[in-house]
Design an enzyme around this catalytic site. Structure first.
Site, PDB file in Angstrom:
ATOM      1  N   CYS A   1       1.005  -1.415  -0.161  1.00  0.00           N
ATOM      2  CA  CYS A   1      -0.090   0.142  -0.402  1.00  0.00           C
ATOM      3  C   CYS A   1       0.698   1.237  -0.046  1.00  0.00           C
ATOM      4  O   CYS A   1       1.718   0.814  -0.754  1.00  0.00           O
ATOM      5  CB  CYS A   1      -0.896   0.062   1.701  1.00  0.00           C
ATOM      6  SG  CYS A   1      -0.199  -0.100   2.932  1.00  0.00           S
ATOM      7  N   ARG A   2       0.462   2.332   1.057  1.00  0.00           N
ATOM      8  CA  ARG A   2       1.494   3.127   0.428  1.00  0.00           C
ATOM      9  C   ARG A   2       2.164   3.208   1.753  1.00  0.00           C
ATOM     10  O   ARG A   2       4.024   3.518   1.500  1.00  0.00           O
ATOM     11  CB  ARG A   2      -0.003   4.576   0.841  1.00  0.00           C
ATOM     12  CG  ARG A   2       0.800   6.549   0.906  1.00  0.00           C
ATOM     13  CD  ARG A   2      -0.095   6.870   1.014  1.00  0.00           C
ATOM     14  NE  ARG A   2       0.872   8.451   0.693  1.00  0.00           N
ATOM     15  CZ  ARG A   2       1.815   9.094   2.058  1.00  0.00           C
ATOM     16  NH1 ARG A   2       1.193   8.870   3.683  1.00  0.00           N
ATOM     17  NH2 ARG A   2       1.802  10.457   2.114  1.00  0.00           N
TER      18      ARG A   2
END
Length: 105
Positions: free
Chosen positions: A62-63
């Protein structure tokens, strides 16, 4: 939970290893910057679990690594996945250490 560094992921890509990369961010984040993974937003991860391989290594990102960790926990608990690894630091670490041209907001 298994984890993988961005350097280890880059090595897998460079060696053309057979693995799956899953991106659990939202579509707008993926459109802004991605590293070629299959997009399955965290909110859909259980509904779309059939898109995730059980036969080869899977790297989930993800981020920053928090949403992907949550996705892995859900998949392991609900479906018994044992082949998942979380990308440490997520796409932010990838941009910082591997590809500075990647613009991640």
């Amino acid at each position: 939970m298994k984890e993988i560094t961005v350097q280890e992921l880059k090595q897998k890509i460079d060696n053309q290893e057979d693995f799956q990369l899953i991106d659990v961010r939202e579509e707008f984040e993926y459109q802004d910057a991605n590293i070629g993974g299959t997009l399955i937003p965290l909110g859909n991860i259980l509904l779309e679990s059939d898109k995730i391989s059980k036969d080869k290594d899977v790297v989930v990102h993800c981020r920053s690594g928090k949403r992907s960790a949550a996705a892995i926990m859900q998949l392991e608990q609900q479906f018994g996945f044992t082949n998942l690894a979380n990308l440490q630091g997520g796409i932010l670490a990838w941009a910082a250490e591997i590809d500075p041209s990647l613009k991640v907001s």
